[in-house]
Scaffold this motif. Structure first.
Motif, PDB file in Angstrom:
ATOM      1  N   LEU A   1       0.828  -1.212   0.000  1.00 16.10           N
ATOM      2  CA  LEU A   1       0.000   0.000   0.000  1.00 16.10           C
ATOM      3  C   LEU A   1       0.864   1.264   0.000  1.00 16.10           C
ATOM      4  O   LEU A   1       0.571   2.230  -0.714  1.00 16.10           O
ATOM      5  CB  LEU A   1      -0.912   0.012   1.228  1.00 16.10           C
ATOM      6  N   MET A   2       1.922   1.253   0.784  1.00 18.57           N
ATOM      7  CA  MET A   2       2.801   2.414   0.835  1.00 18.57           C
ATOM      8  C   MET A   2       3.468   2.648  -0.511  1.00 18.57           C
ATOM      9  O   MET A   2       3.605   3.791  -0.963  1.00 18.57           O
ATOM     10  CB  MET A   2       3.843   2.249   1.941  1.00 18.57           C
ATOM     11  N   GLY A   3       3.863   1.566  -1.173  1.00 14.43           N
ATOM     12  CA  GLY A   3       4.456   1.699  -2.501  1.00 14.43           C
ATOM     13  C   GLY A   3       3.471   2.281  -3.501  1.00 14.43           C
ATOM     14  O   GLY A   3       3.850   3.065  -4.376  1.00 14.43           O
ATOM     15  N   GLU A   4       2.201   1.926  -3.360  1.00 15.03           N
ATOM     16  CA  GLU A   4       1.182   2.438  -4.273  1.00 15.03           C
ATOM     17  C   GLU A   4       0.856   3.908  -4.031  1.00 15.03           C
ATOM     18  O   GLU A   4       0.294   4.568  -4.909  1.00 15.03           O
ATOM     19  CB  GLU A   4      -0.096   1.599  -4.124  1.00 15.03           C
ATOM     20  N   CYS A   5       1.219   4.404  -2.843  1.00 10.23           N
ATOM     21  CA  CYS A   5       0.851   5.777  -2.491  1.00 10.23           C
ATOM     22  C   CYS A   5       2.047   6.708  -2.341  1.00 10.23           C
ATOM     23  O   CYS A   5       1.875   7.868  -1.973  1.00 10.23           O
ATOM     24  CB  CYS A   5       0.063   5.781  -1.179  1.00 10.23           C
ATOM     25  N   ARG A   6       3.239   6.231  -2.624  1.00 12.46           N
ATOM     26  CA  ARG A   6       4.416   7.062  -2.369  1.00 12.46           C
ATOM     27  C   ARG A   6       4.488   8.275  -3.285  1.00 12.46           C
ATOM     28  O   ARG A   6       5.193   9.242  -2.993  1.00 12.46           O
ATOM     29  CB  ARG A   6       5.693   6.223  -2.513  1.00 12.46           C
ATOM     30  N   ASP A   7       3.757   8.242  -4.400  1.00 11.01           N
ATOM     31  CA  ASP A   7       3.784   9.379  -5.326  1.00 11.01           C
ATOM     32  C   ASP A   7       2.640  10.356  -5.077  1.00 11.01           C
ATOM     33  O   ASP A   7       2.496  11.353  -5.792  1.00 11.01           O
ATOM     34  CB  ASP A   7       3.723   8.885  -6.773  1.00 11.01           C
ATOM     35  N   LYS A   8       1.827  10.103  -4.052  1.00  8.59           N
ATOM     36  CA  LYS A   8       0.704  10.993  -3.747  1.00  8.59           C
ATOM     37  C   LYS A   8       1.145  12.045  -2.742  1.00  8.59           C
ATOM     38  O   LYS A   8       1.623  11.712  -1.654  1.00  8.59           O
ATOM     39  CB  LYS A   8      -0.481  10.198  -3.186  1.00  8.59           C
ATOM     40  N   ASN A   9       0.963  13.302  -3.107  1.00  7.05           N
ATOM     41  CA  ASN A   9       1.350  14.408  -2.241  1.00  7.05           C
ATOM     42  C   ASN A   9       0.206  14.696  -1.272  1.00  7.05           C
ATOM     43  O   ASN A   9      -0.885  15.073  -1.680  1.00  7.05           O
ATOM     44  CB  ASN A   9       1.665  15.645  -3.080  1.00  7.05           C
ATOM     45  N   MET A  10       0.500  14.535   0.019  1.00  9.30           N
ATOM     46  CA  MET A  10      -0.539  14.635   1.040  1.00  9.30           C
ATOM     47  C   MET A  10      -1.234  16.002   1.031  1.00  9.30           C
ATOM     48  O   MET A  10      -2.399  16.112   1.404  1.00  9.30           O
ATOM     49  CB  MET A  10       0.102  14.393   2.411  1.00  9.30           C
ATOM     50  N   ILE A  11      -0.534  17.030   0.598  1.00  8.11           N
ATOM     51  CA  ILE A  11      -1.096  18.377   0.654  1.00  8.11           C
ATOM     52  C   ILE A  11      -2.159  18.602  -0.418  1.00  8.11           C
ATOM     53  O   ILE A  11      -3.002  19.496  -0.296  1.00  8.11           O
ATOM     54  CB  ILE A  11       0.016  19.443   0.529  1.00  8.11           C
ATOM     55  N   ASP A  12      -2.142  17.796  -1.478  1.00  3.38           N
ATOM     56  CA  ASP A  12      -3.075  17.983  -2.587  1.00  3.38           C
ATOM     57  C   ASP A  12      -4.399  17.292  -2.272  1.00  3.38           C
ATOM     58  O   ASP A  12      -4.704  16.214  -2.793  1.00  3.38           O
ATOM     59  CB  ASP A  12      -2.483  17.442  -3.889  1.00  3.38           C
ATOM     60  N   LYS A  13      -5.192  17.917  -1.434  1.00  5.09           N
ATOM     61  CA  LYS A  13      -6.436  17.296  -0.967  1.00  5.09           C
ATOM     62  C   LYS A  13      -7.446  17.109  -2.099  1.00  5.09           C
ATOM     63  O   LYS A  13      -8.195  16.129  -2.102  1.00  5.09           O
ATOM     64  CB  LYS A  13      -7.069  18.147   0.141  1.00  5.09           C
ATOM     65  N   ASP A  14      -7.479  18.058  -3.050  1.00  2.37           N
ATOM     66  CA  ASP A  14      -8.474  17.946  -4.114  1.00  2.37           C
ATOM     67  C   ASP A  14      -8.073  16.916  -5.156  1.00  2.37           C
ATOM     68  O   ASP A  14      -8.937  16.347  -5.830  1.00  2.37           O
ATOM     69  CB  ASP A  14      -8.712  19.306  -4.768  1.00  2.37           C
ATOM     70  N   GLU A  15      -6.771  16.649  -5.295  1.00  2.87           N
ATOM     71  CA  GLU A  15      -6.319  15.655  -6.267  1.00  2.87           C
ATOM     72  C   GLU A  15      -6.360  14.242  -5.700  1.00  2.87           C
ATOM     73  O   GLU A  15      -6.502  13.265  -6.442  1.00  2.87           O
ATOM     74  CB  GLU A  15      -4.895  15.987  -6.733  1.00  2.87           C
ATOM     75  N   TYR A  16      -6.200  14.126  -4.382  1.00  3.31           N
ATOM     76  CA  TYR A  16      -6.202  12.805  -3.744  1.00  3.31           C
ATOM     77  C   TYR A  16      -7.237  12.802  -2.618  1.00  3.31           C
ATOM     78  O   TYR A  16      -6.909  12.713  -1.431  1.00  3.31           O
ATOM     79  CB  TYR A  16      -4.804  12.474  -3.210  1.00  3.31           C
ATOM     80  N   PRO A  17      -8.508  12.901  -2.983  1.00  3.12           N
ATOM     81  CA  PRO A  17      -9.560  13.059  -1.961  1.00  3.12           C
ATOM     82  C   PRO A  17      -9.705  11.854  -1.053  1.00  3.12           C
ATOM     83  O   PRO A  17     -10.056  12.003   0.119  1.00  3.12           O
ATOM     84  CB  PRO A  17     -10.821  13.295  -2.783  1.00  3.12           C
ATOM     85  N   ARG A  18      -9.422  10.650  -1.567  1.00  4.55           N
ATOM     86  CA  ARG A  18      -9.582   9.481  -0.696  1.00  4.55           C
ATOM     87  C   ARG A  18      -8.470   9.405   0.342  1.00  4.55           C
ATOM     88  O   ARG A  18      -8.695   8.981   1.481  1.00  4.55           O
ATOM     89  CB  ARG A  18      -9.618   8.189  -1.527  1.00  4.55           C
TER      90      ARG A  18
END
Length: 468
Positions: free
Chosen positions: A82-99
């Motif tokens: 799961l961490m590998g699948e999410c390592r490219d998601k920037n936590m600050i971008d709430k509207d781009e990564y709403p889940r």
């Protein structure tokens, strides 16, 4: 079958190829040593670059044998995926990564319930990069609330923060960075953390709050948060001073709710305004993730909150950092789902059992005296017995390193500088079997250490690079 003709002259063009798509100059990669302190002139094959970095990192210590760190060194393979699948998601971008943002919100709600917020729905919280950032945010909120209440005197008056001298260094950094006077309660005798009455006596009209530590890094003991709040209640009755408490539960806030359910330390105490914890410690997540929670919106001044657009709406944020990966937050939510209360209770109980058993067996060797026994945090500190004169704790730490064990040796702070100790942190993954191996190695060293003419450490301050 279709017939194709080659391209006409005017259609010919060169293709642009990313060097990462293939091995560029493989011979050079095999025969030329790259510079280590400037960028190489040319690329090298990915396998060569990997091997160079991999080989150098082999000289690091084995994290599983690091008994100095509180940070998680083992997670389930599924969490790693799961961490590998999410390592490219920037936590600050709430509207781009709403889940991902939603999972963060759920974790805050779960912690508010776990820590007995009066109304979990009204509690305010956020993820951080670790407890250090969480403490900075909590300290900022305390200072701003004090400044609002003392607008007629501030900035002329200098604020202060009361804490035990055993606090983690992040609190000293907070006081330095935000220009707050640090008032520290010293250790005395066999008391290695804050004394509630002594803390209350240090408070005055410029005190922004008192920090209570649920799990001291020096010896693993809990500070008496309920007694601290009672002392501050009595202070308010005498003087009218209303001093809030922040609980630094970097480790204990993910241990006490499961193993010490009758211990009152959290939002059940009205004076507790905020709590932090490290998800990457006994929250069982790889570094780095922390959590900061306030009992209600009033405890976190609105002017400190920034607002970002979130799916066309309004998302309040409070952070010192900006970009950071969402992987650790996702891993925290995975653990909460995966373990639940009973799972966390089982993991933490096993860890405490390992700590207590190992502490008892070390005491049984006869060369050591226990300061704590691992019955609060799964952590214990011990020193050499009074009769031992041929070696000291720094000798033990140095010799254990020869077998791969990283065990910190350090001297206590003001009023107990005479005391030097070793400390063992039991974490998930440090099993009874590993504890047996550790005890075997320690026992094997003792005959040699006993034959020394005297301790070999000349400069105790330089004997270890360990700092709290």
């Amino acid at each position: 079958m279709a017939l194709h003709k080659g391209p006409q002259k005017h259609q010919e063009r060169a293709l642009s190829v990313n060097p990462f798509f293939g091995e560029a100059n493989p011979v050079g990669g095999m025969t030329e040593a790259p510079p280590t302190h400037r960028l190489p002139d040319a690329p090298m094959p990915p396998t060569t670059a990997y091997q160079l970095v991999h080989d150098e990192l082999m000289l690091d210590g084995n994290s599983r044998l690091n008994l100095a760190t509180f940070v998680s060194t083992w997670m389930e393979p599924q969490a790693g995926v799961l961490m590998g699948e999410c390592r490219d998601k920037n936590m600050i971008d709430k509207d781009e990564y709403p889940r991902t943002a939603e999972l963060e919100r759920r974790c805050v709600a779960m912690l508010a319930d776990l820590w007995n917020a009066p109304d979990p729905a009204a509690a305010v919280g956020c993820s951080t990069t670790g407890s250090s950032e969480a403490c900075m945010l909590a300290g900022m909120a305390l200072k701003r609330r004090w400044a609002q209440r003392n607008a007629d005197r501030y900035p002329g008056a200098r604020p202060n923060l009361v804490m035990g001298i055993n606090v983690q260094v992040c609190w000293e950094k907070f006081c330095n960075f935000w220009e707050v006077e640090a008032r520290q309660v010293p250790m005395e005798g066999d008391r290695f953390h804050l004394d509630p009455q002594a803390a209350a006596e240090l408070c005055d009209e410029n005190t922004i709050g008192v920090v209570g530590i649920l799990g001291s890094t020096f010896d693993g003991s809990y500070e008496p948060i309920a007694d601290l709040c009672a002392a501050l209640d009595a202070l308010q009755e005498r003087t009218g001073l209303d001093i809030p408490v922040h609980v630094d539960g970097a480790s204990g806030a993910m241990v006490a709710p499961f193993l010490d359910e009758d211990l009152v330390w959290d939002f059940r105490l009205p004076r507790v305004a905020s709590i932090n914890t490290s998800g990457h410690k006994y929250g069982l997540v790889y570094p780095g993730v922390g959590w900061a929670l306030w009992r209600d919106a009033e405890a976190l001044p609105e002017e400190l909150v920034f607002r970002v657009n979130y799916l066309g709406g309004d998302m309040p944020t409070f952070a010192l950092n900006f970009s950071r990966p969402g992987a650790q937050v996702v891993a925290q939510y995975y653990n909460f789902l995966r373990l639940g209360r009973e799972g966390y209770r089982a993991v933490q109980q096993s860890t405490r059992d390992v700590a207590r058993s190992l502490a008892d067996r070390i005491e049984g060797l006869g060369d050591f005296r226990l300061l704590t026994r691992g019955d609060e945090l799964p952590v214990f500190a011990f020193t050499t017995a009074d009769a031992v004169t041929s070696y000291d704790v720094f000798d033990v730490s140095r010799r254990l390193r020869e077998s791969g064990w990283l065990v910190p040796a350090y001297t206590f702070p003001a009023h107990r500088e005479d005391l030097s100790v070793l400390r063992v942190v039991a974490r998930n993954g440090f099993s009874h079997d590993l504890a047996d191996l550790f005890l075997d190695d320690l026992s094997r060293l003792l005959p040699e250490l006993r034959r020394q003419p005297h301790p070999l450490t000349r400069d105790k301050s330089a004997a270890t690079s360990f700092h709290h």
